[in-house]
Design an enzyme around this catalytic site. Structure first.
Site, PDB file in Angstrom:
ATOM      1  N   LEU A  20       0.820  -1.209   0.000  1.00 32.43           N
ATOM      2  CA  LEU A  20       0.000   0.000   0.000  1.00 32.43           C
ATOM      3  C   LEU A  20       0.858   1.265   0.000  1.00 32.43           C
ATOM      4  CD1 LEU A  20      -2.067  -2.211   0.960  1.00 32.43           C
ATOM      5  CD2 LEU A  20      -3.176  -0.390   2.257  1.00 32.43           C
ATOM      6  N   GLY A  21       2.002   1.207   0.677  1.00 30.89           N
ATOM      7  CA  GLY A  21       2.865   2.372   0.744  1.00 30.89           C
ATOM      8  C   GLY A  21       4.136   2.072   1.500  1.00 30.89           C
ATOM      9  N   ASP A  69       8.688  -0.560  19.970  1.00 27.72           N
ATOM     10  CA  ASP A  69       8.561   0.547  19.018  1.00 27.72           C
ATOM     11  C   ASP A  69       9.235   1.820  19.518  1.00 27.72           C
ATOM     12  OD1 ASP A  69       6.821   1.320  21.004  1.00 27.72           O
ATOM     13  OD2 ASP A  69       5.133   1.759  19.674  1.00 27.72           O
ATOM     14  N   GLU A 125       2.126   6.170   6.875  1.00 34.58           N
ATOM     15  CA  GLU A 125       3.444   6.339   6.263  1.00 34.58           C
ATOM     16  C   GLU A 125       4.100   7.658   6.672  1.00 34.58           C
ATOM     17  OE1 GLU A 125       4.750   3.862   5.137  1.00 34.58           O
ATOM     18  OE2 GLU A 125       3.073   2.588   4.556  1.00 34.58           O
ATOM     19  N   TRP A 173       4.125  -2.838  16.859  1.00 32.09           N
ATOM     20  CA  TRP A 173       4.609  -4.122  17.388  1.00 32.09           C
ATOM     21  C   TRP A 173       6.132  -4.244  17.297  1.00 32.09           C
ATOM     22  CZ3 TRP A 173       2.479  -3.345  12.676  1.00 32.09           C
ATOM     23  CH2 TRP A 173       3.136  -3.855  11.569  1.00 32.09           C
TER      24      TRP A 173
END
Length: 316
Positions: A186-187, A246, A227, A238
């Protein structure tokens, strides 16, 4: 909630992103059912190509955590000019000015807690939900016709020499590329610390903004929000590993990525079995399932715009 382990950050850079996806064999009519972001995969390739990148990213992380701990964060409003580079082969890929503006509008709502679903944040997370306070303004749209059926994730769309478009003023403007990526992606975004020649965010034109070719369940512009979060130094929630880190202290530890719109509460089996923050923009849920950043994420993003930070040239 988890503690940040800076000593583990270099190892964190080496973890692989989850790449689960379902798509048709025909790339022109593919229906992606599970979100896939290639930011981590692209980062791993960049780390292999440039051994000094890990050092720069570690320095950025140390700088960020120092500024968070010292309380020296950006004061005032940051407004980011956005250049949108449209690479198209078909009419559907040549997304309209109106569709492009809807993506800018979504970014402004999501980064300013003005999204209509912000009120859906559960009471458990109400104390950490955040208004990031960063705004975006459409600066320029550049269009280019191409014969490419898909661009992949090797940054070819960011290079005029490869048939794409070089970024415009990447040290002072956020460049977005709208094009057919392929491979179920998707990106993807470039994290702070990478080369200015490839800096920015790529979003598949089918999932760019709210109208035109945007297709459910990724039709609310949240691929752009996710993004741009990476571009502002946020990791997947995660940590790109089972029960990973993270580097944000107020997000719960997740087993792995979540998909669709999970029922609340969704419990992790990691230490402490916390309720996972599936509605965070940095998870892999459907657009309708993500609608918040945290205070910790806000602080991490704000730090990069401080003097000495990797995106200080965008600051006030």
């Amino acid at each position: 909630m988890k503690k940040i382990a800076l000593s583990a950050f270099a190892a964190l850079l080496l973890f692989s992103c989850q790449n689960d996806q379902t798509e048709s064999k025909n790339p022109e009519t593919s229906a992606i059912t599970l979100r896939t972001c290639a930011s981590q995969d692209v980062l791993e390739a960049q780390l292999k190509a440039d051994p000094t990148l890990a050092i720069r990213m570690n320095e950025i992380e140390a700088f960020t955590q120092n500024k968070i701990l010292s309380g020296k964060l950006v004061n005032g409003k940051i407004q980011i000019p956005v250049v949108v580079n449209v690479l198209y082969r078909t009419a559907a890929e040549n997304i309209s000015d109106a569709q492009i503006q809807t993506q800018i509008d979504v970014l402004n709502k999501d980064f300013n807690a003005a999204n209509s679903d912000y009120g859906n944040v559960p009471a458990l997370f109400a104390g950490v939900k955040a208004n990031v306070g960063i705004s975006f303004v459409l600066d320029q749209i550049i269009r280019k016709s191409t014969t490419k059926t898909s661009w992949g994730t090797n940054d070819a769309m960011k290079k005029t020499a490869s048939g794409g478009l070089n970024p415009t003023s990447p040290t002072t403007k956020l460049n977005l590329w709208a094009c057919k990526i392929g491979g179920g992606i998707l990106g993807y975004a470039q994290f702070p610390g990478g080369s200015t020649a490839t800096d920015g965010v790529v979003i598949d034109s089918q999932y760019f903004g709210l109208s035109g070719s945007a297709a459910a369940p990724y039709n609310l512009g949240r691929t752009g929000t996710h993004e741009v979060g990476h571009w502002m130094n946020l990791r997947h929630i995660w940590g790109d590993a089972n029960c990973g880190n993270d580097t944000v202290s107020d997000t719960p530890v997740h087993n792995t990525a979540n998909y669709g719109v999970p029922a609340y509460p969704h419990y992790s089996t990691c230490t402490g079995t916390p309720v996972e923050m599936t509605m965070n923009y940095m998870d892999y849920t459907d657009d309708a399932g993500m609608y918040m950043f945290t205070v910790g994420q806000k602080n991490k993003m704000a730090a990069i715009f401080l003097t000495g930070g990797p995106r200080a040239s965008f600051g006030i």
